[in-house]
Design a protein around this motif. Structure first.
Motif, PDB file in Angstrom:
ATOM      1  N   SER A   6       0.825  -1.210   0.000  1.00  0.00           N
ATOM      2  CA  SER A   6       0.000   0.000   0.000  1.00  0.00           C
ATOM      3  C   SER A   6       0.855   1.254   0.000  1.00  0.00           C
ATOM      4  O   SER A   6       0.437   2.308  -0.450  1.00  0.00           O
ATOM      5  CB  SER A   6      -0.909   0.006   1.231  1.00  0.00           C
ATOM      6  N   ASP A   7       2.097   1.153   0.486  1.00  0.00           N
ATOM      7  CA  ASP A   7       2.944   2.348   0.582  1.00  0.00           C
ATOM      8  C   ASP A   7       3.973   2.424  -0.534  1.00  0.00           C
ATOM      9  O   ASP A   7       4.933   3.181  -0.459  1.00  0.00           O
ATOM     10  CB  ASP A   7       3.637   2.402   1.945  1.00  0.00           C
ATOM     11  N   ALA A   8       3.768   1.675  -1.586  1.00  0.00           N
ATOM     12  CA  ALA A   8       4.614   1.756  -2.786  1.00  0.00           C
ATOM     13  C   ALA A   8       6.084   1.462  -2.489  1.00  0.00           C
ATOM     14  O   ALA A   8       6.972   2.068  -3.056  1.00  0.00           O
ATOM     15  CB  ALA A   8       4.465   3.118  -3.466  1.00  0.00           C
ATOM     16  N   ASP A   9       6.346   0.539  -1.559  1.00  0.00           N
ATOM     17  CA  ASP A   9       7.725   0.135  -1.290  1.00  0.00           C
ATOM     18  C   ASP A   9       8.328  -0.500  -2.540  1.00  0.00           C
ATOM     19  O   ASP A   9       7.647  -1.163  -3.298  1.00  0.00           O
ATOM     20  CB  ASP A   9       7.782  -0.885  -0.151  1.00  0.00           C
ATOM     21  N   SER A  26       1.626   0.603  -6.774  1.00  0.00           N
ATOM     22  CA  SER A  26       0.883   1.491  -5.880  1.00  0.00           C
ATOM     23  C   SER A  26      -0.538   1.710  -6.387  1.00  0.00           C
ATOM     24  O   SER A  26      -0.825   1.527  -7.567  1.00  0.00           O
ATOM     25  CB  SER A  26       1.603   2.840  -5.763  1.00  0.00           C
ATOM     26  N   GLY A  27      -1.401   2.114  -5.484  1.00  0.00           N
ATOM     27  CA  GLY A  27      -2.791   2.339  -5.836  1.00  0.00           C
ATOM     28  C   GLY A  27      -3.635   1.122  -5.521  1.00  0.00           C
ATOM     29  O   GLY A  27      -3.170  -0.015  -5.606  1.00  0.00           O
ATOM     30  N   SER A  28      -4.890   1.348  -5.159  1.00  0.00           N
ATOM     31  CA  SER A  28      -5.769   0.236  -4.766  1.00  0.00           C
ATOM     32  C   SER A  28      -6.718  -0.156  -5.891  1.00  0.00           C
ATOM     33  O   SER A  28      -7.609  -0.978  -5.709  1.00  0.00           O
ATOM     34  CB  SER A  28      -6.575   0.631  -3.526  1.00  0.00           C
ATOM     35  N   GLY A  29      -6.525   0.437  -7.075  1.00  0.00           N
ATOM     36  CA  GLY A  29      -7.409   0.144  -8.203  1.00  0.00           C
ATOM     37  C   GLY A  29      -7.181  -1.234  -8.781  1.00  0.00           C
ATOM     38  O   GLY A  29      -6.220  -1.930  -8.438  1.00  0.00           O
ATOM     39  N   ASP A  30      -8.068  -1.616  -9.697  1.00  0.00           N
ATOM     40  CA  ASP A  30      -7.980  -2.962 -10.272  1.00  0.00           C
ATOM     41  C   ASP A  30      -7.645  -2.944 -11.757  1.00  0.00           C
ATOM     42  O   ASP A  30      -7.765  -3.970 -12.429  1.00  0.00           O
ATOM     43  CB  ASP A  30      -9.298  -3.718 -10.041  1.00  0.00           C
ATOM     44  N   ILE A  31      -7.217  -1.787 -12.282  1.00  0.00           N
ATOM     45  CA  ILE A  31      -6.836  -1.715 -13.699  1.00  0.00           C
ATOM     46  C   ILE A  31      -5.309  -1.614 -13.762  1.00  0.00           C
ATOM     47  O   ILE A  31      -4.736  -0.573 -13.432  1.00  0.00           O
ATOM     48  CB  ILE A  31      -7.465  -0.496 -14.409  1.00  0.00           C
TER      49      ILE A  31
END
Length: 306
Positions: A6-9, A26-31
């Motif tokens: 979630s924190d783009a590590d 990163s990002g919680s989207g599904d695309i």
């Protein structure tokens, strides 16, 4: 399978053939949206602000270091000297764009993605084009930004740009930052303010993640030139394609966009006024809109990819 953070590590992925790529998701989207960086660029050259705009629109944003830069696998052989570049004499181990394309497909495999929307800038556009031509089922849509086909006499750097590219490599962090400022002052978007502090910060990050990057950049440039003219191959691209280019680009002349859009069936071309060979903050909202519209149009007309 790699877990999304979630924190783009930053993470590392073994993409096969002895290559490891550093990447961030990163990002919680599904695309799934894969951003492919240009010559000598690392993943952070896709600005966090632009990525944030895309994440906010529902995208699962994936950035990575191409081979020979950043935290990804580097090669040990020397890059060609200027004379070898002119004569097109390559080291036996010299890779080309198809190898970088295979790396990217390997990353999709590690991430468990059967297909993704690809966006590449400059050399990254060339890599994205190559993936779309050779692995059509893996590409849901293609966006090629400030890139070209390798065709002769078009999409080439200005003479003044070549001179800067073949300047003496930086010997330390300060020289690297100063060199980056010189280059970006030359290739930056004339229609937007020049943000020297942002260039300095990005260059510092580049050096800190991968000191003395010149040899890797030289090998990447050789990989582009070794690939030659890819125009015929691009006729095989089936993905919905958007070609974006500024009208003030001294690194990849806008003729590169013309030949790219002509080579790829049904490609759409859009010119960004005032944009050079960078991604100034002022262009981010327009770019996010263009990418989002293109991708959502591709998804609505191609049922298997939603």
């Amino acid at each position: 399978m790699s877990e999304r953070t979630s924190d783009a590590d930053e993470q590392l992925a073994d993409v096969g053939r002895g290559i490891t790529l550093g990447y961030r998701r990163s990002g919680s989207g599904d695309i799934p949206l894969v951003l492919i960086a240009g010559l000598g660029q690392q993943m952070h050259e896709w600005p966090d602000g632009l990525c944030g705009l895309l994440e906010g629109r529902g995208y699962d944003v994936i950035r990575f270091d191409n081979r020979d830069v950043g935290k990804s696998t580097h090669f040990g052989f020397p890059p060609p000297g200027p004379l070898n570049f002119l004569r097109k004499r390559w080291h036996p181990e010299q890779y080309d764009l198809s190898d970088a394309a295979a790396d990217t497909v390997g990353l999709l495999d590690v991430l468990g993605l059967s297909s993704a929307h690809l966006v590449g800038m400059s050399m990254g556009g060339m890599i994205a084009q190559t993936i779309a031509a050779r692995y059509p089922h893996r590409v849901a849509s293609l966006t090629s930004i400030m890139s070209t086909t390798g065709a002769p006499r078009v999409g080439r750097p200005a003479l003044s740009t070549w001179r800067l590219m073949f300047g003496r490599p930086a010997r330390n962090r300060d020289e690297h930052i100063a060199s980056a400022v010189r280059m970006y002052r030359h290739i930056s978007s004339r229609g937007y303010p020049f943000d020297e502090s942002a260039v300095r910060a990005a260059a510092a990050t580049t050096w800190d993640r991968d000191p003395h990057p010149a040899a890797g950049v030289g090998r990447q440039l050789a990989g582009i030139l070794k690939s030659g003219d890819r125009t015929t191959e691009l006729g095989a691209v089936a993905a919905p394609t958007l070609v974006l280019h500024g009208d003030r680009d001294p690194m990849v002349n806008p003729t590169g966009a013309t030949v790219t859009a002509r080579a790829i069936p049904n490609a759409r071309r859009h010119t960004l006024p005032g944009m050079g060979h960078d991604l100034p903050v002022g262009v981010w909202p327009t770019l996010a809109d263009l990418l989002d519209t293109h991708i959502r149009t591709a998804r609505s007309t191609d049922a298997p990819h939603h």
